[in-house]
Design an enzyme around this catalytic site. Structure first.
Site, PDB file in Angstrom:
ATOM      1  N   GLU A   1       5.536 -19.140  16.546  1.00 34.42           N
ATOM      2  CA  GLU A   1       5.880 -20.443  17.112  1.00 34.42           C
ATOM      3  C   GLU A   1       5.744 -21.552  16.071  1.00 34.42           C
ATOM      4  O   GLU A   1       6.571 -22.471  16.020  1.00 34.42           O
ATOM      5  CB  GLU A   1       4.991 -20.751  18.321  1.00 34.42           C
ATOM      6  CG  GLU A   1       5.140 -19.761  19.459  1.00 34.42           C
ATOM      7  CD  GLU A   1       4.111 -18.654  19.412  1.00 34.42           C
ATOM      8  OE1 GLU A   1       3.726 -18.179  20.484  1.00 34.42           O
ATOM      9  OE2 GLU A   1       3.699 -18.268  18.283  1.00 34.42           O
TER      10      GLU A   1
ATOM     11  N   LEU B   1       0.633   7.985  -0.354  1.00 32.60           N
ATOM     12  CA  LEU B   1       0.754   7.320   0.941  1.00 32.60           C
ATOM     13  C   LEU B   1       1.049   5.826   0.820  1.00 32.60           C
ATOM     14  O   LEU B   1       0.670   5.033   1.680  1.00 32.60           O
ATOM     15  CB  LEU B   1      -0.507   7.528   1.790  1.00 32.60           C
ATOM     16  CG  LEU B   1      -0.854   8.972   2.131  1.00 32.60           C
ATOM     17  CD1 LEU B   1      -2.002   9.020   3.115  1.00 32.60           C
ATOM     18  CD2 LEU B   1       0.346   9.719   2.706  1.00 32.60           C
TER      19      LEU B   1
ATOM     20  N   THR C   1      -5.376  17.912   3.541  1.00 29.61           N
ATOM     21  CA  THR C   1      -4.088  17.458   3.008  1.00 29.61           C
ATOM     22  C   THR C   1      -4.281  16.622   1.765  1.00 29.61           C
ATOM     23  O   THR C   1      -3.539  16.735   0.783  1.00 29.61           O
ATOM     24  CB  THR C   1      -3.330  16.649   4.079  1.00 29.61           C
ATOM     25  OG1 THR C   1      -3.070  17.491   5.199  1.00 29.61           O
ATOM     26  CG2 THR C   1      -2.015  16.123   3.533  1.00 29.61           C
TER      27      THR C   1
END
Length: 324
Positions: A56, A209, A201
């Site tokens: 806004e 990432l 992993t």
């Protein structure tokens, strides 16, 4: 109330703007705002980096004096609280003297939650709420999940072969999908506040990432590893699945292996699945382990297909958990 169709169209524009802030506005919601005067858009904005300025405020700044007697469309109720980073949007709107404020959703934040509407109404400005609410809730699903359920909105990403493998039997997994699908995956990273992989992993693949798309490098999410080992440099560590609710982010993308994916599904904490599928057969390691289903019928009516895309030679299916 005026032309309902016009209100819906302008709100759709505000919702489209809100997506620009997705993954970049946390901890605040990704809000979009459009200001219309005499059927002309005189102001528009979306939540800026780290949550300020608000949508806004951006739209009012662009509109300037043209905001007087205009209609303000915002995807979320204007905030009612003043912070050390700026005045409340409700106060700024009152000072701008529009004739009407139209919103999609009431803000669940207890600092606002109806108080923004009340302040604006008390200044003699008409307030309408609920226009475009369904689509706005989708756009702000991450913020609403955090506000209403106390945890981030969790997206599970899986890149699999036709037979559901995420790696060869020897563990090789780079790359199952092609460059177009991988780039799409980087775009998804840019739309999330945080990203998580399991310790296994991280150790096996050493993933960065980050976001490696030109112009979006600065949108890389905060990195988390799941496991009891000490955090790798530049990462945060979570000991168990329950710790996910403690992270101060609205959205979390999970790119972990089968163990992490299975644990989240077992805990019923996955809200959306990005299923990237390559037209290859590997006969390798499965994307999931056993997560406790004993009756086949219990697997049905949980996931709903939202979208299907072709990404070069690969495909993407997006599923969302059905609301009960």
């Amino acid at each position: 109330m005026g032309d309902v169709r016009a209100h819906e169209d302008y709100m759709a524009m505000a919702i489209a703007l809100s997506y620009r802030a997705r993954g970049n506005s946390g901890p605040n919601p990704n809000v979009g705002c459009v200001i219309v005067r005499d059927s002309q858009i005189v102001g528009r904005g979306w939540t800026q980096n780290s949550g300020r300025p608000h949508a806004e405020a951006m739209a009012l700044k662009m509109a300037g004096e043209k905001a007087k007697d205009a209609v303000i469309y915002s995807t979320l109720e204007p905030c009612a609280h003043t912070s050390n980073r700026g005045p409340s949007c409700a106060t700024s709107i009152i000072n701008a003297k529009p004739k009407r404020v139209i919103c999609a959703i009431q803000d669940p934040d207890p600092r606002t939650n109806g108080q923004g509407f009340a302040k604006i109404k008390s200044a003699g400005i008409e307030v309408i709420n609920g226009i475009g609410s369904a689509k706005a809730r989708i756009a702000m699903a991450a913020f609403l999940m955090r506000s209403e359920h106390g945890r981030p909105y969790i997206t599970l990403k899986l890149a699999i072969s036709l037979d559901g493998s995420i790696a060869l039997q020897n563990g090789t997994s780079q790359w199952i999908t092609g460059i177009i699908a991988r780039n799409h995956g980087h775009l998804q990273r840019a739309h999330h506040d945080a990203i998580l992989v399991g310790r296994g992993t991280l150790k096996a693949d050493k993933p960065r990432l980050d976001v490696r798309l030109e112009g979006l490098e600065g949108r890389s999410p905060m990195r988390y590893q799941l496991g009891s080992s000490p955090a790798t440099s530049g990462w945060e560590s979570l000991t168990n699945i329950e710790d996910i609710s403690k992270i101060p982010h609205n959205s979390l993308l999970v790119e972990g292996g089968a163990q992490t994916a299975t644990a989240l599904l077992r805990a019923e904490m996955v809200d959306r699945i990005l299923l990237y599928r390559a037209p290859i057969i590997l006969g390798g390691r499965s994307c999931l382990n056993d997560y406790g289903l004993e009756q086949l019928e219990d697997a049905h009516d949980i996931w709903q297909l939202q979208k299907r895309l072709s990404l070069g030679k690969d495909s993407l299916e997006i599923y969302e958990r059905r609301l009960v």
